[in-house]
Design an enzyme around this catalytic site. Structure first.
Site, PDB file in Angstrom:
ATOM      1  N   GLY A   1       0.877  -1.176   0.000  1.00 31.83           N
ATOM      2  CA  GLY A   1       0.000   0.000   0.000  1.00 31.83           C
ATOM      3  C   GLY A   1       0.905   1.213   0.000  1.00 31.83           C
ATOM      4  O   GLY A   1       1.974   1.176   0.613  1.00 31.83           O
TER       5      GLY A   1
ATOM      6  N   ASN B   1       4.459   1.377   1.859  1.00 31.64           N
ATOM      7  CA  ASN B   1       5.712   1.209   1.122  1.00 31.64           C
ATOM      8  C   ASN B   1       6.694   2.322   1.482  1.00 31.64           C
ATOM      9  O   ASN B   1       7.884   2.079   1.706  1.00 31.64           O
ATOM     10  CB  ASN B   1       5.470   1.242  -0.398  1.00 31.64           C
ATOM     11  CG  ASN B   1       4.435   0.239  -0.857  1.00 31.64           C
ATOM     12  OD1 ASN B   1       4.171  -0.740  -0.166  1.00 31.64           O
ATOM     13  ND2 ASN B   1       3.828   0.490  -2.009  1.00 31.64           N
TER      14      ASN B   1
ATOM     15  N   TYR C   1      -5.931  -6.869  -2.850  1.00 31.25           N
ATOM     16  CA  TYR C   1      -5.855  -6.671  -4.305  1.00 31.25           C
ATOM     17  C   TYR C   1      -5.013  -7.754  -4.942  1.00 31.25           C
ATOM     18  O   TYR C   1      -4.147  -8.345  -4.296  1.00 31.25           O
ATOM     19  CB  TYR C   1      -5.367  -5.270  -4.670  1.00 31.25           C
ATOM     20  CG  TYR C   1      -3.891  -5.013  -4.507  1.00 31.25           C
ATOM     21  CD1 TYR C   1      -3.340  -4.774  -3.262  1.00 31.25           C
ATOM     22  CD2 TYR C   1      -3.052  -4.976  -5.625  1.00 31.25           C
ATOM     23  CE1 TYR C   1      -1.993  -4.512  -3.115  1.00 31.25           C
ATOM     24  CE2 TYR C   1      -1.706  -4.713  -5.486  1.00 31.25           C
ATOM     25  CZ  TYR C   1      -1.174  -4.475  -4.222  1.00 31.25           C
ATOM     26  OH  TYR C   1       0.160  -4.220  -4.081  1.00 31.25           O
TER      27      TYR C   1
ATOM     28  N   ARG D   1     -11.624  -3.494  -1.725  1.00 27.24           N
ATOM     29  CA  ARG D   1     -11.216  -2.629  -0.617  1.00 27.24           C
ATOM     30  C   ARG D   1     -12.335  -1.694  -0.153  1.00 27.24           C
ATOM     31  O   ARG D   1     -12.116  -0.873   0.742  1.00 27.24           O
ATOM     32  CB  ARG D   1      -9.983  -1.806  -1.015  1.00 27.24           C
ATOM     33  CG  ARG D   1     -10.262  -0.705  -1.999  1.00 27.24           C
ATOM     34  CD  ARG D   1      -9.034  -0.078  -2.628  1.00 27.24           C
ATOM     35  NE  ARG D   1      -8.047   0.430  -1.698  1.00 27.24           N
ATOM     36  CZ  ARG D   1      -6.962   1.115  -2.104  1.00 27.24           C
ATOM     37  NH1 ARG D   1      -6.757   1.359  -3.390  1.00 27.24           N
ATOM     38  NH2 ARG D   1      -6.087   1.545  -1.222  1.00 27.24           N
TER      39      ARG D   1
ATOM     40  N   TYR E   1      -3.212   9.902  -7.506  1.00 30.37           N
ATOM     41  CA  TYR E   1      -4.637   9.886  -7.891  1.00 30.37           C
ATOM     42  C   TYR E   1      -5.039   8.515  -8.445  1.00 30.37           C
ATOM     43  O   TYR E   1      -4.428   8.026  -9.385  1.00 30.37           O
ATOM     44  CB  TYR E   1      -4.874  10.978  -8.944  1.00 30.37           C
ATOM     45  CG  TYR E   1      -6.246  10.974  -9.556  1.00 30.37           C
ATOM     46  CD1 TYR E   1      -7.391  10.949  -8.764  1.00 30.37           C
ATOM     47  CD2 TYR E   1      -6.401  11.010 -10.941  1.00 30.37           C
ATOM     48  CE1 TYR E   1      -8.649  10.948  -9.336  1.00 30.37           C
ATOM     49  CE2 TYR E   1      -7.666  11.018 -11.526  1.00 30.37           C
ATOM     50  CZ  TYR E   1      -8.781  10.977 -10.710  1.00 30.37           C
ATOM     51  OH  TYR E   1     -10.027  10.982 -11.283  1.00 30.37           O
ATOM     52  N   ARG E   2      -6.050   7.896  -7.842  1.00 27.75           N
ATOM     53  CA  ARG E   2      -6.588   6.616  -8.317  1.00 27.75           C
ATOM     54  C   ARG E   2      -8.083   6.795  -8.548  1.00 27.75           C
ATOM     55  O   ARG E   2      -8.874   6.810  -7.593  1.00 27.75           O
ATOM     56  CB  ARG E   2      -6.375   5.498  -7.285  1.00 27.75           C
ATOM     57  CG  ARG E   2      -4.926   5.208  -6.961  1.00 27.75           C
ATOM     58  CD  ARG E   2      -4.154   4.591  -8.148  1.00 27.75           C
ATOM     59  NE  ARG E   2      -2.770   4.334  -7.789  1.00 27.75           N
ATOM     60  CZ  ARG E   2      -1.771   5.217  -7.885  1.00 27.75           C
ATOM     61  NH1 ARG E   2      -2.000   6.427  -8.351  1.00 27.75           N
ATOM     62  NH2 ARG E   2      -0.545   4.898  -7.538  1.00 27.75           N
TER      63      ARG E   2
ATOM     64  N   LYS F   1       8.137  15.063  -9.170  1.00 24.50           N
ATOM     65  CA  LYS F   1       8.773  13.890  -9.784  1.00 24.50           C
ATOM     66  C   LYS F   1       8.383  13.827 -11.259  1.00 24.50           C
ATOM     67  O   LYS F   1       7.206  13.737 -11.582  1.00 24.50           O
ATOM     68  CB  LYS F   1       8.293  12.612  -9.066  1.00 24.50           C
ATOM     69  CG  LYS F   1       8.835  12.486  -7.659  1.00 24.50           C
ATOM     70  CD  LYS F   1       8.091  11.441  -6.848  1.00 24.50           C
ATOM     71  CE  LYS F   1       6.836  12.029  -6.260  1.00 24.50           C
ATOM     72  NZ  LYS F   1       6.117  11.094  -5.358  1.00 24.50           N
TER      73      LYS F   1
ATOM     74  N   ALA G   1       7.706   3.105  -7.221  1.00 27.12           N
ATOM     75  CA  ALA G   1       8.773   4.066  -7.580  1.00 27.12           C
ATOM     76  C   ALA G   1       8.584   5.356  -6.784  1.00 27.12           C
ATOM     77  O   ALA G   1       9.487   5.805  -6.065  1.00 27.12           O
ATOM     78  CB  ALA G   1       8.752   4.358  -9.075  1.00 27.12           C
TER      79      ALA G   1
ATOM     80  N   ASP H   1       6.633   5.849  -4.225  1.00 27.01           N
ATOM     81  CA  ASP H   1       6.555   5.594  -2.772  1.00 27.01           C
ATOM     82  C   ASP H   1       7.949   5.497  -2.163  1.00 27.01           C
ATOM     83  O   ASP H   1       8.226   6.065  -1.100  1.00 27.01           O
ATOM     84  CB  ASP H   1       5.814   4.274  -2.480  1.00 27.01           C
ATOM     85  CG  ASP H   1       4.461   4.203  -3.142  1.00 27.01           C
ATOM     86  OD1 ASP H   1       3.888   5.277  -3.443  1.00 27.01           O
ATOM     87  OD2 ASP H   1       3.962   3.088  -3.369  1.00 27.01           O
TER      88      ASP H   1
HETATM   89  P1  ADP Z   1       5.123   7.451  -9.585  1.00 19.59           P
HETATM   90  O1  ADP Z   1       4.211   7.543 -10.765  1.00 19.59           O
HETATM   91  O2  ADP Z   1       5.101   6.159  -8.816  1.00 19.59           O
HETATM   92  O3  ADP Z   1       5.103   8.678  -8.702  1.00 19.59           O
HETATM   93  P2  ADP Z   1       7.326   8.393 -11.186  1.00 19.59           P
HETATM   94  O4  ADP Z   1       7.264   7.927 -12.602  1.00 19.59           O
HETATM   95  O5  ADP Z   1       6.975   9.802 -10.936  1.00 19.59           O
HETATM   96  O6  ADP Z   1       6.558   7.389 -10.228  1.00 19.59           O
HETATM   97  O7  ADP Z   1       8.790   8.105 -10.654  1.00 19.59           O
HETATM   98  C1  ADP Z   1       9.133   8.270  -9.316  1.00 19.59           C
HETATM   99  C2  ADP Z   1      10.623   8.287  -9.223  1.00 19.59           C
HETATM  100  O8  ADP Z   1      11.151   7.026  -9.638  1.00 19.59           O
HETATM  101  C3  ADP Z   1      11.288   9.306 -10.123  1.00 19.59           C
HETATM  102  O9  ADP Z   1      11.311  10.584  -9.523  1.00 19.59           O
HETATM  103  C4  ADP Z   1      12.655   8.712 -10.291  1.00 19.59           C
HETATM  104  O10 ADP Z   1      13.431   8.976  -9.147  1.00 19.59           O
HETATM  105  C5  ADP Z   1      12.367   7.215 -10.314  1.00 19.59           C
HETATM  106  N1  ADP Z   1      12.217   6.699 -11.677  1.00 19.59           N
HETATM  107  C6  ADP Z   1      11.058   6.508 -12.359  1.00 19.59           C
HETATM  108  N2  ADP Z   1      11.287   5.972 -13.571  1.00 19.59           N
HETATM  109  C7  ADP Z   1      12.633   5.809 -13.669  1.00 19.59           C
HETATM  110  C8  ADP Z   1      13.520   5.291 -14.681  1.00 19.59           C
HETATM  111  N3  ADP Z   1      13.079   4.799 -15.854  1.00 19.59           N
HETATM  112  N4  ADP Z   1      14.844   5.272 -14.403  1.00 19.59           N
HETATM  113  C9  ADP Z   1      15.331   5.722 -13.237  1.00 19.59           C
HETATM  114  N5  ADP Z   1      14.547   6.209 -12.253  1.00 19.59           N
HETATM  115  C10 ADP Z   1      13.221   6.269 -12.455  1.00 19.59           C
END
Ligand code: ADP
Length: 309
Positions: A28, A32, A86, A102, A166-167, A225, A256, A258
């Site tokens: 979750g 995480n 899930y 859920r 957002y989900r 991000k 990623a 989280d």
């Molecule tokens: P989420 O949608 O889960 O918030 P993001 O796509 O915004 O994830 O990515 C979160 C973080 O994960 C990024 O800020 C970066 O640090 C890392 N990240 C995501 N994709 C990659 C990638 N292809 N290579 C390296 N780092 C990545």
């Protein structure tokens, strides 16, 4: 010892390991984040704020929290509900899809357990973190109470941190989610949005649009991000852009954002600069996406990040 409270839902996760076999674990978004934060910064007191049931799965879930050294003092026990669940399916092309059960989970009742006394205890924290998923899980009739609690924490000096995650399935309408998110933006000291999430709910869809959208708010730190490209950081000291080193072989992008949040918030509480905290967060997220599942096995994680411990 620094103290962070993370508010949200942890669920039972089922993932196929073969066509007839599923592996069960727990995950979750805020959970995480809590796991990675604690693994990286064990000297931080990392508290989950959630509700589970009194069933066998809840017992195992709480044990899992404890195995990760998370504080469970604010993991409340519903007498009648059980955790959400899930399942992750992989199609023949390796694409993942999720099915959720859920709607009636114990975590949805968490605000029933938060009274004046608990709010006072939460007011002793340095940071209170929640996400758009946490907001979607709070039952509509409990939302006023949630925002009242946030106002009290803020007045007591707790920094409020928010990632919008957002989900759509968690909301009756997009407008309902937007209204709750705007309240979160107003309350937040630390904002950790992802560009893709932002684009899915508000019209702006590039990094500059996201930054100008937030100009109307009184945040202390805005960390946007931008996937594999970069991370934009805005604060009273100005704007900084931290590059991301793209991972060549992405295995699973679950968690990623989280894990990024865990690294970032932990590093900030440990006294690192915004830029240094983002650099660590990028490394953590880049590592996590090279492994399957939300939570990387603890020994693999610590062998990579031991130098931060
Ligand atoms: P989420 O949608 O889960 O918030 P993001 O796509 O915004 O994830 O990515 C979160 C973080 O994960 C990024 O800020 C970066 O640090 C890392 N990240 C995501 N994709 C990659 C990638 N292809 N290579 C390296 N780092 C990545």
């Amino acid at each position: 010892m620094k103290n962070i409270f993370l508010f949200g839902e942890c669920m039972i996760e089922l993932m196929h390991t073969s066509s007839m076999t599923m592996k069960q674990s727990f995950a979750g978004d805020v959970f995480n984040t809590a796991v990675y934060l604690k693994r990286l910064f064990p000297n931080t007191n990392v508290n989950l704020v959630t509700a589970v049931g009194q069933d066998h799965f809840s017992e195992n879930m709480v044990k899992y929290f404890q195995d990760e050294y998370l504080s469970t003092d604010y993991v409340f026990r519903s007498e009648t509900k059980i955790p959400g669940l899930y399942a992750i399916q992989l199609d023949q092309y390796g694409e993942r899809s999720f099915t959720y059960w859920r709607d009636n989970s114990a975590a949805r009742t968490v605000m029933d357990f938060i009274n004046e006394d608990i709010t006072k205890q939460l007011s002793k924290g340095d940071i209170f973190f929640f996400s758009g998923i946490s907001l979607g899980v709070v039952r509509p009739e409990s939302r006023d109470k949630f925002w009242q609690c946030i106002a009290e924490l803020k007045a007591a000096g707790v920094k409020i941190a928010f990632d919008l995650n957002y989900r759509p399935k968690l909301w009756a309408t997009k407008a309902e989610a937007q209204a709750q998110f705007l309240l979160a933006f107003e309350a937040s000291d630390i904002l950790l949005p992802g560009v893709d999430d932002f684009a899915a709910i508000f019209d702006t869809n590039d990094i500059h649009g996201v930054i100008s959208f937030f100009e109307q708010y009184h945040y202390q730190e805005l960390v946007v991000k931008n996937g594999e490209k970069n991370v934009y950081c805005l604060s009273s000291t100005g704007q900084d852009i931290v590059d991301v080193t793209p991972v060549k072989q992405v295995v699973d992008t679950t968690s990623a954002g989280d894990s990024f949040n865990g690294g970032y918030l932990g590093a900030r509480m440990a006294g690192h600069s915004i830029t240094k905290s983002v650099e660590l967060a990028n490394q953590v997220a880049g590592f996590v996406i090279q492994h399957p599942g939300a939570i990387v096995e603890s020994s693999a994680f610590s062998s990579r990040f031991n130098s931060f411990l």
